[in-house]
Motif scaffolding. Sequence first.
Motif, short mmCIF file in Angstrom:
data_model
loop_
_atom_site.label_atom_id
_atom_site.label_comp_id
_atom_site.label_asym_id
_atom_site.label_seq_id
_atom_site.Cartn_x
_atom_site.Cartn_y
_atom_site.Cartn_z
N SER A 1 0.82 -1.19 -0.14
CA SER A 1 0.07 0.05 -0.07
C SER A 1 0.87 1.63 0.10
N SER A 2 2.01 1.17 0.64
CA SER A 2 3.03 2.43 0.58
C SER A 2 3.78 2.33 -0.69
N TYR A 3 3.54 1.59 -1.66
CA TYR A 3 4.24 1.68 -2.83
C TYR A 3 3.65 2.77 -3.86
N ILE A 4 4.42 3.46 -4.36
CA ILE A 4 4.03 4.68 -5.47
C ILE A 4 4.57 4.23 -6.99
N PRO A 5 3.71 3.81 -7.24
CA PRO A 5 4.08 3.24 -9.01
C PRO A 5 4.45 4.43 -9.95
N LYS A 6 5.46 4.18 -10.70
CA LYS A 6 6.02 5.11 -11.55
C LYS A 6 5.01 5.47 -12.89
N GLU A 7 4.85 6.32 -13.49
CA GLU A 7 3.83 6.84 -14.21
C GLU A 7 4.40 5.93 -15.71
N GLY A 8 3.23 5.53 -16.42
CA GLY A 8 3.44 4.95 -17.60
C GLY A 8 3.91 3.48 -17.52
N MET A 9 3.69 2.97 -16.40
CA MET A 9 3.84 1.33 -16.10
C MET A 9 2.56 0.62 -16.18
N ALA A 10 2.76 -0.36 -16.93
CA ALA A 10 1.55 -1.24 -17.38
C ALA A 10 0.95 -1.85 -15.82
N ASN A 11 -0.33 -2.01 -15.79
CA ASN A 11 -0.85 -2.44 -14.72
C ASN A 11 -0.20 -3.80 -13.95
N THR A 12 0.06 -4.76 -14.67
CA THR A 12 0.81 -6.05 -14.42
C THR A 12 2.25 -5.64 -13.60
N ALA A 13 3.07 -4.90 -14.27
CA ALA A 13 4.25 -4.35 -13.95
C ALA A 13 4.09 -3.48 -12.45
N ILE A 14 2.88 -2.86 -12.51
CA ILE A 14 2.52 -2.07 -11.48
C ILE A 14 2.42 -3.11 -9.96
N ALA A 15 1.54 -4.04 -10.27
CA ALA A 15 1.10 -5.11 -9.24
C ALA A 15 2.69 -5.77 -8.94
N ALA A 16 3.12 -5.85 -9.95
CA ALA A 16 4.49 -6.89 -9.53
C ALA A 16 5.43 -5.97 -8.70
N GLU A 17 5.56 -4.77 -9.12
CA GLU A 17 6.42 -3.91 -8.26
C GLU A 17 6.01 -3.70 -6.64
N ALA A 18 4.77 -3.64 -6.78
CA ALA A 18 4.13 -3.24 -5.19
C ALA A 18 4.11 -4.41 -4.54
N LEU A 19 3.93 -5.89 -5.14
CA LEU A 19 3.96 -6.91 -4.22
C LEU A 19 5.54 -7.09 -3.81
N THR A 20 6.47 -6.99 -4.83
CA THR A 20 7.76 -7.05 -4.39
C THR A 20 8.31 -6.11 -3.09
#
Length: 481
Positions: free
Chosen positions: A428-447
């Motif tokens: 929940s604290s992860y702030i995704p980078k702009e332009g990332m695909a949804n799958t990539a965002i989910a993977a980065e957040a989980l990691t």
Amino acid sequence: MTEKINDLQQVEIKPLPIAIVLMIAAFIGLFSETALNMAFTNIMVDYQIEPHAVQWLTTGFLLVLGVLVPVSGLLIQWFSTRQLFAASLIFSIIGTLIGALSISFPMLLICRVIQAIGTALLLPLMTNVILLIFPANKRGSVMGLMGLVIMCAPAIGPTISGLLIDQWGWHSIFWLSLPILIITLVVGMAFMQNVSTITKPRIDFVSLLLSTIGFGGVVYGFSSAGEGNGSWVSPLVLLPIVIGVISLLLFSIRQLRSPEPMLDLRVFAHPMFSLGTIMVFLCMMMILSSAILLPLYLKGGLLLTALAAGLVLLPGGLINGLMSPVTGRLFDRFGPRYLIIPGFVLTTIMTFLFTRVTTETSSALIIFLHTVMLIGVAMIMMPAQTNGLNQLSRRHYPDGSAIMNTLSQIAGAIGTAVAISLMAAGQSSYIPKEGMANTAIAAEALTTGVQTAFYLGLIASIIGLVLSFFVKRVYVEDETK
């Protein structure tokens, strides 16, 4: 006359077949437990549930263990070895059949509860029986062999389940286990012998109630905290923990004052037993928290298939299992200190490196980190457990094994719940980078969540490392003669 009969019974005991049968039964039960972890993402999709809900397939299992294992010391004195062995396998078979036929998440949860009853009967029975039938100078080797069998189950569980899930779905995990459990029951009853003494002590129902509320409340409270941010201040979390802790305090006072305690807590007066129990507690937190975090990370962070994720976890588990007999023999020869200290050094380094994993981390590096961490665990678990139990007298073996197994399950429940909670907070604290695909965002957040959660294992390992410098070898005489 009684002493002669007991001596004759001891002469007729065949330790090796009994140990093999118990270890095979434990292997199948633990395989079923860990194999299902790899199916969590599939179960979440099939039943449309969240991670904190699917977590209850593990924590619910541990909740039942936490409630029933403390009673095992009493059950061992009321029922024969054959009766308890048969009961444990029958419960496991019934639970597995329900899991194979499950069509809803509540039905699957019921399956896990019934399976847990079987495991709760078997694990303390196995430890107690091995302490009774093998001499002290061979216990390290036998406990090491037990470690080999037990650790091979979680090693091959994710790999086999990954293959089964990809080909036939997660229900096939139960269909594979069911016939093996039935065969184990039939063959096991042919070799199992009664080795414990049935004394039928008085049943203290007040202690039984306090134990159930105490251990159950603590596990339930911590498990409820796995729902994510803010849940730690929820009454659903705090109230069960507070009630559980108060009940455990009352339970402890009652046991210390009772001439015939349900669970003799005076065993904690032995310093090496207390130290060994704490170390086993810390190890179980590391093992079970990583066992639920790594499959989620491999599938959700590195986007591996179930089979590929299982193959990544396979080498570590296998080497850990193979290390157990080696550490057992080294323990018999050199004692625990030269194993436990290096073991905690390895787990501390590896858990720290796990806090640095990313979505770009290679599978080869994960294999290395996981393998070395489990080598460290193998150097800690059996030496700490065996050295601690060796300090107890023969009549305290049921109490010691029940306490150690109970706190191991409590540690697993707490470790799993806190790890999931930390992972959710990190996500929940992860702030995704702009332009990332949804799958990539989910993977980065989980990691990011997994990185945060591994700090739990790091802290546990550091505490264990500090305590390991106080370990001393326990020398005992052979009590099986």
